[in-house]
Design an enzyme around this catalytic site. Structure first.
Site, PDB file in Angstrom:
ATOM      1  N   GLY A  35      45.918  56.170  69.578  1.00 47.43           N
ATOM      2  CA  GLY A  35      45.340  57.156  68.657  1.00 47.43           C
ATOM      3  C   GLY A  35      44.991  58.410  69.436  1.00 47.43           C
ATOM      4  N   SER A  37      42.823  61.619  70.940  1.00 43.78           N
ATOM      5  CA  SER A  37      41.553  61.640  71.661  1.00 43.78           C
ATOM      6  C   SER A  37      40.397  61.684  70.661  1.00 43.78           C
ATOM      7  CB  SER A  37      41.527  62.881  72.566  1.00 43.78           C
ATOM      8  OG  SER A  37      40.364  62.898  73.335  1.00 43.78           O
ATOM      9  N   SER A  39      39.506  59.464  68.638  1.00 42.06           N
ATOM     10  CA  SER A  39      39.723  58.700  67.399  1.00 42.06           C
ATOM     11  C   SER A  39      38.810  57.470  67.392  1.00 42.06           C
ATOM     12  CB  SER A  39      41.190  58.295  67.252  1.00 42.06           C
ATOM     13  OG  SER A  39      41.605  57.519  68.346  1.00 42.06           O
ATOM     14  N   GLY A  40      38.424  56.991  68.569  1.00 44.38           N
ATOM     15  CA  GLY A  40      37.523  55.832  68.632  1.00 44.38           C
ATOM     16  C   GLY A  40      38.053  54.672  69.459  1.00 44.38           C
ATOM     17  N   LYS A  41      39.102  54.898  70.221  1.00 40.16           N
ATOM     18  CA  LYS A  41      39.730  53.799  70.975  1.00 40.16           C
ATOM     19  C   LYS A  41      38.748  53.123  71.943  1.00 40.16           C
ATOM     20  CE  LYS A  41      42.840  56.559  72.692  1.00 40.16           C
ATOM     21  NZ  LYS A  41      42.354  57.810  72.057  1.00 40.16           N
ATOM     22  N   SER A  42      38.076  53.921  72.785  1.00 40.39           N
ATOM     23  CA  SER A  42      37.179  53.318  73.797  1.00 40.39           C
ATOM     24  C   SER A  42      36.003  52.634  73.133  1.00 40.39           C
ATOM     25  CB  SER A  42      36.649  54.384  74.758  1.00 40.39           C
ATOM     26  OG  SER A  42      37.706  55.108  75.291  1.00 40.39           O
ATOM     27  N   SER A 109      48.719  56.979  74.193  1.00 40.27           N
ATOM     28  CA  SER A 109      50.136  56.590  74.041  1.00 40.27           C
ATOM     29  C   SER A 109      50.798  57.284  72.851  1.00 40.27           C
ATOM     30  CB  SER A 109      50.305  55.070  73.965  1.00 40.27           C
ATOM     31  OG  SER A 109      49.244  54.393  73.349  1.00 40.27           O
TER      32      SER A 109
HETATM   33  P1  ADP Z   1      38.812  57.800  72.336  1.00 44.13           P
HETATM   34  O1  ADP Z   1      38.633  56.657  73.299  1.00 44.13           O
HETATM   35  O2  ADP Z   1      39.798  57.504  71.235  1.00 44.13           O
HETATM   36  O3  ADP Z   1      39.036  59.121  72.993  1.00 44.13           O
HETATM   37  P2  ADP Z   1      35.976  57.544  71.977  1.00 44.13           P
HETATM   38  O4  ADP Z   1      35.747  56.115  71.592  1.00 44.13           O
HETATM   39  O5  ADP Z   1      35.708  57.963  73.405  1.00 44.13           O
HETATM   40  O6  ADP Z   1      37.446  57.959  71.516  1.00 44.13           O
HETATM   41  O7  ADP Z   1      35.108  58.509  71.042  1.00 44.13           O
HETATM   42  C1  ADP Z   1      35.060  58.341  69.658  1.00 44.13           C
HETATM   43  C2  ADP Z   1      33.725  58.907  69.129  1.00 44.13           C
HETATM   44  O8  ADP Z   1      33.700  58.795  67.718  1.00 44.13           O
HETATM   45  C3  ADP Z   1      32.537  58.149  69.676  1.00 44.13           C
HETATM   46  O9  ADP Z   1      31.518  59.068  69.970  1.00 44.13           O
HETATM   47  C4  ADP Z   1      32.157  57.234  68.490  1.00 44.13           C
HETATM   48  O10 ADP Z   1      30.790  56.902  68.485  1.00 44.13           O
HETATM   49  C5  ADP Z   1      32.511  58.133  67.309  1.00 44.13           C
HETATM   50  N1  ADP Z   1      32.773  57.430  66.036  1.00 44.13           N
HETATM   51  C6  ADP Z   1      32.240  57.765  64.842  1.00 44.13           C
HETATM   52  N2  ADP Z   1      32.668  56.930  63.873  1.00 44.13           N
HETATM   53  C7  ADP Z   1      33.494  56.039  64.461  1.00 44.13           C
HETATM   54  C8  ADP Z   1      34.223  54.917  63.950  1.00 44.13           C
HETATM   55  N3  ADP Z   1      34.176  54.549  62.663  1.00 44.13           N
HETATM   56  N4  ADP Z   1      34.992  54.206  64.817  1.00 44.13           N
HETATM   57  C9  ADP Z   1      35.039  54.577  66.123  1.00 44.13           C
HETATM   58  N5  ADP Z   1      34.372  55.617  66.660  1.00 44.13           N
HETATM   59  C10 ADP Z   1      33.585  56.352  65.845  1.00 44.13           C
END
Ligand code: ADP
Length: 201
Positions: A35, A37, A39-42, A109
């Site tokens: 997904g 950046s 998006s919530g992956k980590s 990815s």
């Molecule tokens: P990525 O790893 O995809 O770059 P991160 O997990 O680092 O994304 O960041 C996603 C951000 O979005 C976090 O601050 C998280 O708390 C927030 N967020 C809000 N709603 C959601 C959700 N439903 N699922 C995942 N993350 C969410």
């Protein structure tokens, strides 16, 4: 034919790891979170890791940011470097999976071709593609690391969604609409899928 068709060595054979499964009592898998950046992956990877460990499963997380600091520190963000980054992560994931772990990969990815390649390295039967989906506007609003801001200011080049393409997965095993689902619900959706498919193969 060699199991590793791209390798210059022609006498390589895949390690059979079925006995490992018996030892850990579940089928290993690579849960591949893709997904854009923010998006919530980590966030989902961490919560999933905790949930799988509560089930008694052995886990490992491979996070895009951490491999870029080590295993892949010689690589940049051109298309070919991104592909090589994904290939290395897929190979390492496979080794960890063969050791019996549930491997969680959190990696943008962006290209469907390289995700397809990762699937072929890991094996279709073990590869769980999870699309962590958030529209660009939403991800840009979240921007926990301030990366979109920098990309918009021209300080980061080849940023996915801004000046580099993200190929939306067409048939992921799991699709997570992170605007509609909480982190807990996303984890539940992945666990449901893994649970229902534990008997595959
Ligand atoms: P990525 O790893 O995809 O770059 P991160 O997990 O680092 O994304 O960041 C996603 C951000 O979005 C976090 O601050 C998280 O708390 C927030 N967020 C809000 N709603 C959601 C959700 N439903 N699922 C995942 N993350 C969410």
């Amino acid at each position: 034919m060699s199991y590793f068709p791209d390798s210059p060595s022609q006498n390589l054979h895949a390690f059979a790891f079925s006995h490992r499964r018996a030892g850990h009592g579940h089928k290993p898998a690579v849960i591949w979170l893709t997904g854009i950046s923010a998006s919530g992956k980590s966030t989902i990877a961490d919560a999933l890791d905790i949930a799988l460990q509560k089930q008694g499963r052995m886990t490992a997380i491979i996070d895009g940011d951490s491999v870029r600091g080590g295993l892949c520190r010689d690589l940049g963000f051109t298309d070919s470097d991104r592909d090589e980054n994904i290939r290395r992560v897929a190979e390492v994931s496979r080794l960890m999976m063969e050791a019996g772990l549930m491997v969680i990969v959190a990696l943008i990815s962006p290209s469907s071709a390289s995700r397809h390649y990762a699937r072929s390295i890991i094996g279709n039967e073990f590869f769980v593609e999870v699309h962590v989906d958030a529209p660009l506007e939403v991800a840009e609003q979240r921007d926990p690391k301030g990366l979109y801001k920098k990309a918009r200011a021209g300080q980061i080049k080849h940023f996915t969604g801004i000046d580099s393409q993200y190929d939306v997965p067409v048939f992921p095993e799991v699709h997570l609409n992170t605007q509609a689902l909480s982190v807990e619900q996303s984890v539940e959706a992945i666990l449901d899928w893994v649970g229902h498919n534990d008997s595959r193969g």
